[in-house]
Write an enzyme that holds these catalytic residues in place. Sequence first.
Site, PDB file in Angstrom:
ATOM      1  N   GLU A 102      12.878  -9.590   1.987  1.00  0.00           N
ATOM      2  CA  GLU A 102      12.111  -8.460   2.526  1.00  0.00           C
ATOM      3  C   GLU A 102      12.861  -7.171   2.196  1.00  0.00           C
ATOM      4  OE1 GLU A 102      11.441  -8.662   6.743  1.00  0.00           O
ATOM      5  OE2 GLU A 102      10.477  -6.686   6.812  1.00  0.00           O
ATOM      6  N   ASN A 145       8.228  -5.643  -0.729  1.00  0.00           N
ATOM      7  CA  ASN A 145       8.112  -4.466   0.120  1.00  0.00           C
ATOM      8  C   ASN A 145       6.632  -4.391   0.481  1.00  0.00           C
ATOM      9  OD1 ASN A 145       7.960  -2.063   1.424  1.00  0.00           O
ATOM     10  ND2 ASN A 145       9.126  -0.893  -0.094  1.00  0.00           N
ATOM     11  N   PRO A 169       0.794  -1.230   0.000  1.00  0.00           N
ATOM     12  CA  PRO A 169       0.000   0.000   0.000  1.00  0.00           C
ATOM     13  C   PRO A 169       0.825   1.278   0.000  1.00  0.00           C
ATOM     14  CG  PRO A 169      -0.816  -1.525   1.643  1.00  0.00           C
ATOM     15  CD  PRO A 169       0.418  -2.140   1.074  1.00  0.00           C
ATOM     16  N   ASN A 170       0.352   2.222  -0.773  1.00  0.00           N
ATOM     17  CA  ASN A 170       0.888   3.589  -0.847  1.00  0.00           C
ATOM     18  C   ASN A 170       2.212   3.698  -1.595  1.00  0.00           C
ATOM     19  OD1 ASN A 170      -1.246   4.894   0.716  1.00  0.00           O
ATOM     20  ND2 ASN A 170      -0.432   3.731   2.430  1.00  0.00           N
ATOM     21  N   ALA A 226       3.179  -0.748   4.777  1.00  0.00           N
ATOM     22  CA  ALA A 226       2.594  -0.749   6.121  1.00  0.00           C
ATOM     23  C   ALA A 226       2.115  -2.139   6.545  1.00  0.00           C
ATOM     24  CB  ALA A 226       1.431   0.239   6.181  1.00  0.00           C
ATOM     25  N   ARG A 240      13.002   4.158  12.885  1.00  0.00           N
ATOM     26  CA  ARG A 240      11.856   5.074  12.817  1.00  0.00           C
ATOM     27  C   ARG A 240      10.953   4.859  14.049  1.00  0.00           C
ATOM     28  NH1 ARG A 240       9.392   4.679   7.000  1.00  0.00           N
ATOM     29  NH2 ARG A 240       8.174   6.431   7.854  1.00  0.00           N
ATOM     30  N   ARG A 262       5.089  11.014  -1.952  1.00  0.00           N
ATOM     31  CA  ARG A 262       4.852  10.586  -0.579  1.00  0.00           C
ATOM     32  C   ARG A 262       6.086  10.816   0.296  1.00  0.00           C
ATOM     33  NH1 ARG A 262       4.708   4.350   1.402  1.00  0.00           N
ATOM     34  NH2 ARG A 262       4.105   4.818   3.534  1.00  0.00           N
ATOM     35  N   TYR A 286      11.267   8.854   1.708  1.00  0.00           N
ATOM     36  CA  TYR A 286      11.278   7.850   0.633  1.00  0.00           C
ATOM     37  C   TYR A 286      11.946   8.334  -0.653  1.00  0.00           C
ATOM     38  CZ  TYR A 286       7.977   5.562   3.745  1.00  0.00           C
ATOM     39  OH  TYR A 286       7.406   4.971   4.842  1.00  0.00           O
ATOM     40  N   HIS A 292      12.777  -2.754   2.200  1.00  0.00           N
ATOM     41  CA  HIS A 292      12.215  -1.457   2.565  1.00  0.00           C
ATOM     42  C   HIS A 292      13.115  -0.351   2.041  1.00  0.00           C
ATOM     43  CE1 HIS A 292       9.366  -3.453   5.152  1.00  0.00           C
ATOM     44  NE2 HIS A 292      10.369  -4.166   5.630  1.00  0.00           N
TER      45      HIS A 292
HETATM   46  C1  DQA Z   1       8.355   0.953   3.907  1.00  0.00           C
HETATM   47  C2  DQA Z   1       8.450   1.145   5.423  1.00  0.00           C
HETATM   48  C3  DQA Z   1       7.098   0.932   6.090  1.00  0.00           C
HETATM   49  O1  DQA Z   1       7.205   1.114   7.497  1.00  0.00           O
HETATM   50  C4  DQA Z   1       6.083   1.920   5.554  1.00  0.00           C
HETATM   51  O2  DQA Z   1       4.817   1.679   6.113  1.00  0.00           O
HETATM   52  C5  DQA Z   1       6.022   1.918   4.064  1.00  0.00           C
HETATM   53  C6  DQA Z   1       7.273   1.825   3.301  1.00  0.00           C
HETATM   54  C7  DQA Z   1       9.674   1.303   3.191  1.00  0.00           C
HETATM   55  O3  DQA Z   1       9.815   0.898   2.036  1.00  0.00           O
HETATM   56  O4  DQA Z   1      10.533   1.977   3.771  1.00  0.00           O
HETATM   57  O5  DQA Z   1       4.965   2.092   3.476  1.00  0.00           O
HETATM   58  O6  DQA Z   1       8.071  -0.414   3.646  1.00  0.00           O
END
Ligand code: DQA
Length: 152
Positions: free
Chosen positions: A101, A77, A13-14, A80, A110, A21, A26, A103
């Site tokens: 995994e 990735n 998501p997002n 959230a 964080r 964003r 990011y 990110h």
């Molecule tokens: C994320 C880190 C997550 O905590 C966050 O909710 C994201 C992006 C990252 O790529 O740094 O949406 O996965």
Amino acid sequence: MTAQRRTLVLNGPNLNMLGAREPEIYGRTTLAQIEAECRAAATRLGLVLDFRQSNSEGELVAWIQQARESADGIIINAAALTHTSVAILDALKLVTGPVIELHISNPLNREPFRRRSFVTPAATGLICGFGAHGYVLALEAMAHLLAERAKG
Ligand code: DQA
């Protein structure tokens, strides 16, 4: 050549909003730009790439289930959903190939709620904190893991 080289990159998501964003966290690279960089890296590494994004937990779970047949490894990735989704963990536990995994940020430095990951227990390895370049690093790691597996 394509045997054991099919790599599914999943984005949660997002992540479709990358660029707009929270750019201080990011960066300004869009998901389309990341996909283009992944396609170039996959060609260089001899990987067959399937790159997807969804804002829906159920769709991501369905794609992970399908990947049992259609992919040799998954880079995820989960955004959230990393911090909330037992359903994604349970789906990833069905996967027999490598799971990386990923990110963009480093969730460990964080907010405290980002320190818990439901992906990590099912992950072969974790790449975080390298910005958008982490996607290329993850593909390089996946190419190495799949090449090792192919040796038997
Ligand atoms: C994320 C880190 C997550 O905590 C966050 O909710 C994201 C992006 C990252 O790529 O740094 O949406 O996965």
